[in-house]
Design an enzyme around this catalytic site. Structure first.
Site, PDB file in Angstrom:
ATOM      1  N   ARG A   1      43.603  23.652  46.516  1.00 10.26           N
ATOM      2  CA  ARG A   1      43.915  22.140  46.779  1.00 10.26           C
ATOM      3  C   ARG A   1      46.141  22.990  47.227  1.00 10.26           C
ATOM      4  O   ARG A   1      46.868  22.145  47.676  1.00 10.26           O
ATOM      5  CB  ARG A   1      45.031  21.717  45.279  1.00 10.26           C
ATOM      6  CG  ARG A   1      43.303  20.875  44.234  1.00 10.26           C
ATOM      7  CD  ARG A   1      44.169  20.359  43.487  1.00 10.26           C
ATOM      8  NE  ARG A   1      44.707  21.211  42.150  1.00 10.26           N
ATOM      9  CZ  ARG A   1      44.671  21.139  41.261  1.00 10.26           C
ATOM     10  NH1 ARG A   1      44.625  19.840  40.708  1.00 10.26           N
ATOM     11  NH2 ARG A   1      45.290  21.761  40.586  1.00 10.26           N
TER      12      ARG A   1
ATOM     13  N   HIS B   1      33.246  46.634  32.553  1.00 13.28           N
ATOM     14  CA  HIS B   1      33.207  47.703  33.534  1.00 13.28           C
ATOM     15  C   HIS B   1      32.377  49.173  32.439  1.00 13.28           C
ATOM     16  O   HIS B   1      32.038  49.823  32.918  1.00 13.28           O
ATOM     17  CB  HIS B   1      34.792  47.864  34.399  1.00 13.28           C
ATOM     18  CG  HIS B   1      34.650  46.746  34.922  1.00 13.28           C
ATOM     19  ND1 HIS B   1      33.820  46.054  35.650  1.00 13.28           N
ATOM     20  CD2 HIS B   1      36.526  46.574  34.792  1.00 13.28           C
ATOM     21  CE1 HIS B   1      35.030  44.542  36.014  1.00 13.28           C
ATOM     22  NE2 HIS B   1      36.071  45.266  35.748  1.00 13.28           N
TER      23      HIS B   1
ATOM     24  N   GLU C   1      44.307  53.457  35.452  1.00 13.28           N
ATOM     25  CA  GLU C   1      44.722  53.461  37.193  1.00 13.28           C
ATOM     26  C   GLU C   1      46.873  54.044  37.063  1.00 13.28           C
ATOM     27  O   GLU C   1      47.109  53.350  35.959  1.00 13.28           O
ATOM     28  CB  GLU C   1      44.994  51.383  37.090  1.00 13.28           C
ATOM     29  CG  GLU C   1      43.459  51.110  37.183  1.00 13.28           C
ATOM     30  CD  GLU C   1      43.267  49.558  36.952  1.00 13.28           C
ATOM     31  OE1 GLU C   1      43.611  49.022  38.051  1.00 13.28           O
ATOM     32  OE2 GLU C   1      43.197  49.284  36.067  1.00 13.28           O
TER      33      GLU C   1
ATOM     34  N   ASP D   1      39.559  43.763  28.812  1.00  5.45           N
ATOM     35  CA  ASP D   1      39.858  43.089  30.429  1.00  5.45           C
ATOM     36  C   ASP D   1      38.929  44.005  31.594  1.00  5.45           C
ATOM     37  O   ASP D   1      38.324  43.904  32.657  1.00  5.45           O
ATOM     38  CB  ASP D   1      41.163  43.554  31.415  1.00  5.45           C
ATOM     39  CG  ASP D   1      41.432  43.651  32.526  1.00  5.45           C
ATOM     40  OD1 ASP D   1      41.402  42.350  32.990  1.00  5.45           O
ATOM     41  OD2 ASP D   1      41.758  44.471  33.096  1.00  5.45           O
TER      42      ASP D   1
HETATM   43  C1  BG6 Z   1      39.506  44.284  37.443  1.00  9.22           C
HETATM   44  C2  BG6 Z   1      40.631  44.008  36.079  1.00  9.22           C
HETATM   45  O1  BG6 Z   1      38.239  43.568  36.615  1.00  9.22           O
HETATM   46  O2  BG6 Z   1      39.188  45.730  37.583  1.00  9.22           O
HETATM   47  C3  BG6 Z   1      41.595  44.631  37.103  1.00  9.22           C
HETATM   48  O3  BG6 Z   1      40.518  42.096  35.770  1.00  9.22           O
HETATM   49  C4  BG6 Z   1      41.292  46.370  37.206  1.00  9.22           C
HETATM   50  O4  BG6 Z   1      42.872  44.388  35.691  1.00  9.22           O
HETATM   51  C5  BG6 Z   1      40.234  46.227  38.008  1.00  9.22           C
HETATM   52  O5  BG6 Z   1      42.566  46.177  38.222  1.00  9.22           O
HETATM   53  C6  BG6 Z   1      39.985  47.419  39.061  1.00  9.22           C
HETATM   54  O6  BG6 Z   1      39.424  47.500  39.636  1.00  9.22           O
HETATM   55  P1  BG6 Z   1      38.848  48.849  40.893  1.00  9.22           P
HETATM   56  O7  BG6 Z   1      38.061  47.970  41.125  1.00  9.22           O
HETATM   57  O8  BG6 Z   1      40.494  48.836  41.579  1.00  9.22           O
HETATM   58  O9  BG6 Z   1      39.303  50.076  40.136  1.00  9.22           O
END
Ligand code: BG6
Length: 487
Positions: free
Chosen positions: A47, A238, A214, A233
Site C-alpha cells: 500500500r 534457528h 550478533e 526470535d
Molecule cells: C532473524 C531474526 O530471524 O535472524 C533477527 O529475526 C536476526 O533478529 C537475524 O538478526 C539473524 O540472521 P543472520 O542471517 O544475520 O544471522
C-alpha cells in the site's frame, strides 16, 4: 545452474523491509546469473507505493543498495522489467480479484509463488482471500515468513487456518538459516564422509555448543522485538534447526520428508525443561549500555519502542539434552544474543578426553579435542588436538588443522534467501519447516517461556559488547566446561 520453471512471484509486503533488504536483492542475483526463467515475473503488492513507477523508484533507492556485488546498469534495468506493482489491501476481496486477473493474463503453465512477507496476523486473511479468488490451485505455493505464531496455540491456529486452503506440500515455512551454504555443508560433512560418523555419539562426544551471537542491537525493530525476545526470535527456530542438523540420524535419502522426519525425531526427543528445571538449565539476559562493534551502544530499555521497564530477554542460553541412544547424557549448550562481543555463529563439538593420561597432561589440556564449525562471518572448520612440543621431553601442546570453506570453491555463494526462493520456484521442500516440526519446537520452548513469565523475575543484565551475563558461564561450569571463547 539450470533455469527455474516459468513463475509469478507474488510479493505480499512488497514495500516492506524484508522485500527491500533480502527478497528483491536475492531475486536480482538469480536474475543476473540467468537462473530465473525468462518468463519469470515479480508482482509486488503493498500500500506504500502509488504506482509501478513509484514502486520502482523505491526499489532503486532501497533494494539496489543491498545487492552484494554492485548491480550493473544493464542487468539492473532488465531485472526491473520483470517487476509489476499492484496496490493491494489485504482485507479487500476485490483487490484479490484484480490480482487473479493479472495472473491469468500470463501465457502457459506457470508456478505461482505467494510470498507472505507481512505481519503474521495477516496470513489467515490473505490465504482465505487467495483461495476465494481461485489462487490456491495445484500450481500455487505459499511462503510463510517467521515468526509463525507466538506460542504453540497461536502457531497451531495459523497453520490450521492456512491448512484449510492449502495442502501441506504447497506451504513453505522459511527458516533462513537452513538456506545458508554453511548449514547445508554441515549435512555434507556429516553424511558425505566416513571419518566423523563413528565418533558422532555419546561414547566420544562430551558436549556440544551452538552459538549465534550478533553485535547488532534491535535495529529499529524495538516494537516487534519487545513482544518477542531472543528465545522466540532465534532459539525456537534457528538454533533448534542447527541442533537438529548436528544430532539427526542419517536420512535414508535426501527427499524432503526423509530429512524432515529425522529432524522431527530429534525435536521430539528433546528432554522437556519443566518448571523447577528452568532456573537451572536456562539463562536469560538483557543488554545494558556499553560498546559494540567499536561504537557506544545504548541499553536495551533505552531503545526506541521498547518499554522502559521491559523484561524481554535479548540473550538466552539453554542446556538441552536429547534423550535417545546416540545422545543420552550429552549436554547441548545453546546460546544467542543481541549486542554481544562479535557477530559469530559456530558449532563446537567437544570430544571426551583420552581414557588414560599417558603424557601426564596438565588439566589445562583437558577437552583439547574439538571440532569447530564456523558458520559466520567466515566459513571454516577446524579440528583441535594435541601434538608434541618440539624439544626435549614429552610435553604436549594444543594445535589445530583448519579448512577455509570459502577458498575451496570459486563459485559465487548464494545468499540464504536466494537459495530458498529458487527452491520454492522449483518445488523443493527440503529446506523448509514442516508443520509438525514447528509444533514440536514450540512444545519444547513453551514451558520455558511460561515459567519465565510466571516467575516474574528480571533478566540478568549484561554490558553491550560482551558475551552475555556471568550466569551463562556458570551454566557450563556446572558440567565442568566453558564456552569455546573462554578456553
Ligand atoms: C532473524 C531474526 O530471524 O535472524 C533477527 O529475526 C536476526 O533478529 C537475524 O538478526 C539473524 O540472521 P543472520 O542471517 O544475520 O544471522
Amino acid at each position: 545452474m539450470p533455469t527455474t520453471p516459468a513463475f509469478d512471484m507474488v510479493l505480499f509486503g512488497g514495500t516492506g523491509d524484508l522485500a527491500m533488504r533480502k527478497i528483491l536483492p536475492a531475486l536480482f542475483e538469480a536474475h543476473r546469473d540467468a537462473t530465473l526463467h525468462e518468463q519469470g515475473r515479480i508482482i509486488a503488492l503493498g500500500r506504500a507505493a502509488s504506482s509501478r513507477d513509484d514502486y520502482l523508484r523505491q526499489v532503486e533507492a532501497q533494494a539496489r543498495t543491498h545487492v552484494r556485488v554492485g548491480a550493473d546498469d544493464a542487468a539492473w534495468r532488465s531485472f526491473l522489467e520483470r517487476i509489476d506493482f499492484l496496490k493491494l489491501d489485504s482485507s479487500n476481496a476485490a483487490d484479490f480479484q484484480q490480482l487473479a486477473g493479472l495472473l491469468a493474463r500470463a501465457d502457459g503453465e506457470r508456478v505461482v509463488v505467494c510470498y507472505l512477507a507481512t505481519a503474521p496476523r495477516l496470513f489467515t486473511e490473505i490465504c482465505a482471500h487467495l483461495a476465494a479468488s481461485g489462487l490456491n490451485h495445484g500450481n500455487v505455493r505459499v511462503v510463510l515468513e517467521k515468526p509463525l505464531g507466538h506460542d504453540l496455540a497461536s502457531s497451531a491456529q495459523i497453520n490450521a487456518e492456512v491448512g484449510k486452503h492449502f495442502a501441506e506440500h504447497q506451504i513453505y515455512r522459511i527458516d533462513h538459516y537452513l538456506g545458508k551454504e554453511s548449514v547445508q555443508n554441515l549435512m555434507a560433512i556429516r553424511f558425505g564422509n566416513v571419518l566423523f560418523e563413528p565418533l558422532w555419539r555419546r561414547e566420544w562426544i562430551d558436549h556440544v555448543q551452538i552459538t549465534i551471537a550478533e553485535d547488532l542491537g534491535v535495529e529499529g525493530r524495538g516494537e516487534f522485538y519487545d513482544r518477542t525476545g531472543a528465545l522466540r526470535d532465534m532459539l525456537q527456530n534457528h538454533l533448534l534447526q542447527l541442533l537438529c542438523m548436528v544430532a539427526m540420524e542419517p536420512p535414508a535419502n535426501l527427499h524432503a520428508d526423509a530429512v524432515r522426519d529425522e529432524k522431527l525425531k530429534v525435536l521430539k526427543a528433546l528432554r522437556p525443561i519443566l518448571q523447577d528445571d528452568v532456573p537451572r538449565y536456562t539463562v536469560r539476559g538483557q543488554y545494558r549500555a556499553g560498546a559494540a562493534g567499536g561504537k557506544p551502544a545504548i541499553g536495551y530499555r533505552d531503545e526506541p519502542d521498547v518499554a522502559p521497564d521491559s523484561r524481554t530477554e535479548t540473550f538466552v542460553a539453554v542446556r538441552a539434552e536429547i534423550a535417545n541412544w546416540r545422545w543420552s547424557g550429552v549436554p547441548f549448550f545453546l546460546r544467542t544474543g543481541k549486542r554481544m562481543a562479535e557477530r559469530l555463529a559456530e558449532i563446537v563439538i567437544s570430544f571426551r578426553d583420552v581414557p588414560m593420561r599417558l603424557f601426564g597432561m596438565p588439566s589445562a589440556l583437558q577437552g583439547a579435542n574439538r571440532m569447530v564449525i564456523r558458520l559466520q562471518p567466515d566459513e571454516r572448520i577446524s579440528l583441535h588436538f594435541l601434538a608434541k612440543q618440539a624439544g626435549d621431553g614429552m610435553r604436549l601442546q594444543p594445535t589445530s588443522l583448519a579448512l577455509d570453506l570459502l577458498s575451496t570453491s570459486q563459485r559465487r555463494r548464494a545468499d540464504a534467501y536466494e537459495r530458498l526462493l529458487l527452491d520454492v520456484i522449483r518445488g523443493q521442500l527440503g529446506l523448509f519447516m514442516r508443520r509438525d516440526e514447528l509444533a514440536a519446537a514450540w512444545r519444547w520452548v513453551e514451558p520455558i517461556l511460561e515459567t519465565w513469565e510466571a516467575e516474574g523475575s528480571e533478566p540478568k543484565p549484561y554490558t553491550a559488547g560482551t558475551w552475555g551475563p556471568a550466569a551463562s558461564s556458570a551454566l557450563l561450569s556446572r558440567d565442568g566446561v566453558s564456552w569455546h571463547e573462554e578456553l
